[in-house]
Design an enzyme around this catalytic site. Structure first.
Site, short mmCIF file in Angstrom:
data_model
loop_
_atom_site.label_atom_id
_atom_site.label_comp_id
_atom_site.label_asym_id
_atom_site.label_seq_id
_atom_site.Cartn_x
_atom_site.Cartn_y
_atom_site.Cartn_z
N ASP A 81 36.73 42.19 28.22
CA ASP A 81 36.66 41.43 29.45
C ASP A 81 36.82 42.42 30.61
O ASP A 81 37.12 43.60 30.41
CB ASP A 81 37.74 40.33 29.50
C1 BGC Z 1 36.11 36.80 33.11
C2 BGC Z 1 35.00 36.68 32.10
C3 BGC Z 1 33.69 37.00 32.74
C4 BGC Z 1 33.77 38.40 33.28
C5 BGC Z 1 32.48 38.88 33.88
C6 BGC Z 1 36.07 38.13 33.82
O1 BGC Z 1 36.96 38.17 34.87
O2 BGC Z 1 37.34 36.62 32.47
O3 BGC Z 1 34.99 35.39 31.55
O4 BGC Z 1 32.65 36.86 31.83
O5 BGC Z 1 34.78 38.43 34.27
O6 BGC Z 1 32.18 38.24 35.04
#
Ligand code: BGC
Length: 771
Positions: free
Chosen positions: A301
């Site tokens: 993530d």
């Molecule tokens: C979120 C993810 C997301 C990623 C990319 C993160 O902050 O937890 O779910 O896919 O950002 O945008």
């Protein structure tokens, strides 16, 4: 004669042999056609890998965010340096670069400059539509309509792929039991079975049957694992659940989508019993990759590899990289950890190059599957982008999905549906003419203020003779609210003149449609709230209107279950409308005027109060359940233990009756199955759909079992007066659980089985399983 027979025998044998060989090879071909393709891709991957330097390999494991959309903390990196790295093939993937123009520009950087010309993979959060916006996932899940959900994902995939993007970071399949958690809007609610079914439908919709087609995209199961159970509902917080809860409640949706062939996984920010998910070898490498034999790749993530440091799990990014790659994280999203440390880790003998090779192979495999090596610009077609994104056809379907996601929570005296020639309607509330809230959070390319508002929808559906007045009544949020600065909802203000105009409008109208709830950015990432009720101003407005006109229909727009207790106890009619997307107002009008009979069911419980959270129907009993006559039971002294509106709940304009619940056997062996039948009748005057739900309670187990668990459902259409017999097959797949023996198995014993229109159904029968 003898001679002739002797001659015929070998000919026959040869014929049989040839036939059986041919048949065998045809059958084999069938069975092997998929693996042959996989093998071919693997050969190609190996041949590319053989050409790569260690730096180029690590490059494939690096993902950068595009310039304009940031979905996490800024890393203060130098943009120029980033471009140089992309040109040199030191970056394998980018997130949040969208449109044919932009993706093509970045792809050119790689294709025109890098040594090996390995195409970039573009990922983006397409969570509930790309530009045509569907209901937020929690809302769409209320449809319990798997085909519909699959189709909405496939339309999102069409628009996404037409815009040059190959991969969505969806579906989010975190089982979430806490309405305070802002990201509850992104998932399918609190039940592992429903979340699994919906997760699979979404993956199938995004990926279709063939990733190489130019209208399908790779999906991503997130967040692995436990993220939805953050303590106190506070985003990014620790998750302290045991092995059994992890296996029985959190992992099943992930297993289901892994089986369904989801291309990628994303790990999570949270710790899991002390181990940050991103550095958790047990769930990523040992379970997902080895035991489940899943062959896709895991992206971290945003910044989560680097966050192993503040977690106190690694002392610096060097160690964080070592832990993460060993644990199975293949791609580093925005931590800048792998690019700086992996080579050194190999040189220092801390990690084996085989770990890097494995990660790179997984990533290249997806690029081959998408067809990017054949044509890196395959998804870059401006004409198609123009034609397919936000098309009229997609808008029409968004309306369809939105109306099916609405849940009728209360309809005293059948105030709904309204007659189209009703004399007058007052449309009141801070969300009544809001064109932005329905687009919801995680809106991808959904344009701000582009939704059909409630006011617009009602106006275009009501009779031209109906007098419609609109008053805002109060603000939803204070003027100084900034999207990223949390302002507690309590601070929302109202002014007397505004309120007075709304009261006057309500006084003179036959009915009031009162649109209240949450704005688009009150839920989503980092949008947890300690209180889940209406703002003070909204509650004041509601009570003031109620004083002058009882005929209120609350149009609730929200991204989480809310505390609507006062409303529920006083107001006759409540329509749960979530953040319904581009066509919100039209879809609500379809339901308000009865052009569509509501059929949605809650995918999540509504508590009386936020203090009851975490709240979920499928909890275990305690040693002192609430039904005892003693005062020493597990519960609150000032609030009920039950839900205000339970999981699975939702009304229709018609009524349904469940009768003749029967089983074909009541004693079975472990691997046997039972057929359950139930007669469901539409006893009202209107055709309507009902979601028939099956729940099971395993009475005694090696671990205490939930009081009820959803194990099947069927959405059916019944004409007024019609009866249908619905059958469910209860077999070991439905009855097994992760037991004290640390494996999935059925335990003999007594079971109760419930059927009904929501999780609080009491219609039940029983059966026994013997060894
Ligand atoms: C979120 C993810 C997301 C990623 C990319 C993160 O902050 O937890 O779910 O896919 O950002 O945008």
């Amino acid at each position: 004669m003898k001679k002739q027979i002797l001659l015929i025998i070998p000919i026959l044998l040869l014929a049989i042999l040839l036939y059986s060989f041919k048949k065998h090879s045809v059958d084999n071909k069938k069975v092997h056609s998929v693996t042959d393709l996989d093998k071919k891709i693997e050969q190609k991957v190996d041949s590319v890998l053989a050409l790569m330097t260690i730096k180029e390999k690590i490059g494939q494991m690096v993902q950068y965010s595009g310039r304009n959309i940031k979905t996490g903390p800024d890393s203060n990196t130098n943009e120029k340096e980033k471009i140089e790295k992309i040109k040199n093939g030191m970056v394998g993937s980018m997130l949040s670069v969208v449109s044919v123009k932009n993706t093509r520009e970045f792809q050119h950087l790689v294709m025109d400059n890098s040594r090996l010309k390995i195409p970039l993979l573009f990922g983006y959060d397409v969570i509930h539509g790309y530009k045509t916006i569907f209901p937020i996932p929690l809302g769409e899940s209320a449809s319990w309509d798997l085909e519909l959900i699959k189709k909405s994902a496939s339309i999102a995939a069409k628009e996404t792929s037409a815009s040059g993007v190959h991969w969505t970071f969806a579906p989010m399949i975190d089982v979430s039991r806490d309405a305070r958690w802002g990201r509850i809007m992104e998932g399918a609610g609190e039940d592992p079975y429903l979340v699994s079914q919906i997760g699979v439908a979404r993956v199938q919709g995004f990926q279709g049957n063939d990733l190489s087609l130019d209208n399908t995209i790779a999906a991503c199961a997130k967040h692995f694992a436990g993220y939805g159970l953050a303590e106190g509902g506070r985003d990014y917080n620790s998750v302290n659940i045991g092995e059994y809860e992890l296996n029985n409640d959190v992992l099943p949706p992930f297993k289901a989508v892994a089986n369904a062939g989801v291309a990628t996984f994303m790990n999570a920010f949270n710790t899991l019993d002390g181990i940050p998910a991103t550095g958790h070898k047990g769930i990523q490498r040992d379970l997902l990759k080895d035991k489940w034999n899943w062959t896709g790749f895991i992206v971290s993530d945003w910044g989560s590899i680097g966050e192993l440091v503040p977690h106190g799990f690694a002392k610096d990014k060097y160690q964080a990289s070592e832990i993460a790659i060993k644990a199975g994280s293949d791609m580093d999203m925005e931590s800048y950890a792998y690019e700086d440390n992996l080579e050194q880790l190999v040189n220092d003998g801390k990690i084996d190059i085989a770990l890097i090779d494995d990660a790179v192979k997984r990533i290249l495999k997806l690029k081959f599957k998408l067809g990017l090596f054949d044509d890196p610009y395959k998804y870059c077609n401006e004409k198609r982008e123009k034609r397919e994104v936000y098309s009229v056809e997609n808008q029409n379907f968004a309306r369809e999905v939105a109306k099916k996601s609405i849940v009728l929570l209360k309809n005293k005296n059948q105030l709904l549906p309204l007659k189209k020639h009703i004399n007058s309607i007052a449309i009141i509330g801070p969300l009544a003419n809001d064109k932005n809230a329905p687009i919801g959070n995680w809106r991808a390319q959904g344009v701000a203020n582009s939704a059909v508002s409630l006011l617009e929808g009602i106006k275009s559906t009501a009779s031209p003779n109906t007098k419609i007045v609109y008053e805002k009544g109060c603000d939803l949020i204070p003027n100084n609210y900034k999207e990223n600065k949390i302002t507690t909802s309590k601070q929302a203000t109202t002014d007397d003149a505004n309120l007075q105009r709304a009261i006057n409008a309500a006084k003179n109208a036959e009915v009031v449609l009162l649109a209240i709830g949450e704005n688009a950015f009150q839920t989503g990432e980092a949008k947890s709230q300690a209180e889940i009720g209406f703002t003070k101003a909204q509650l004041e407005l509601l009570k003031a209107i109620y004083k002058v006109n009882n005929n209120i229909i609350i149009i609730l727009m929200n991204g989480r279950p809310m505390d609507i207790t006062w409303a529920s106890q006083n107001v006759p009619t409540i329509l749960e409308c979530w953040h319904l997307g581009s066509q919100a107002g039209n879809a609500i009008a379809d339901v308000v005027f009865g052009d569509y009979n509501p059929s949605g069911k809650l995918p999540v419980s509504f508590p009386y109060n936020s203090n009851q959270e975490p709240f979920y129907y499928n909890h275990q009993n305690t040693g002192r359940p609430n039904n005892s006559h003693s005062r020493f039971y597990s519960g609150y002294t000032d609030k009920p233990n039950e839900a205000l509106y339970p999981f699975g709940y939702g009304l229709s304009y018609t009524t349904f009756e469940y009768k003749n619940l029967r089983l074909d056997k009541t004693d079975i062996k472990k691997d046997d199955s039972i057929k359950l039948s139930i007669d469901v009748s539409n006893t009202g005057n209107m055709d309507g759909e009902e979601v028939v739900q099956l729940y099971i309670h395993d009475l005694v187990g090696s671990l205490t079992r939930p009081v009820k668990e959803l194990k099947g459902f069927e959405k059916i259409m019944l004409k007024a007066g019609q009866t249908k017999t619905i059958n469910f097959n209860i077999d070991d797949k439905l009855l097994q659980f992760y037991t004290v023996n640390k494996k999935w198995e059925v335990e003999p014993g007594d079971f109760e089985v419930y059927v009904g229109g929501n999780s609080s159904t009491t219609l039940k029968t029983a059966f026994t399983i013997t060894n």
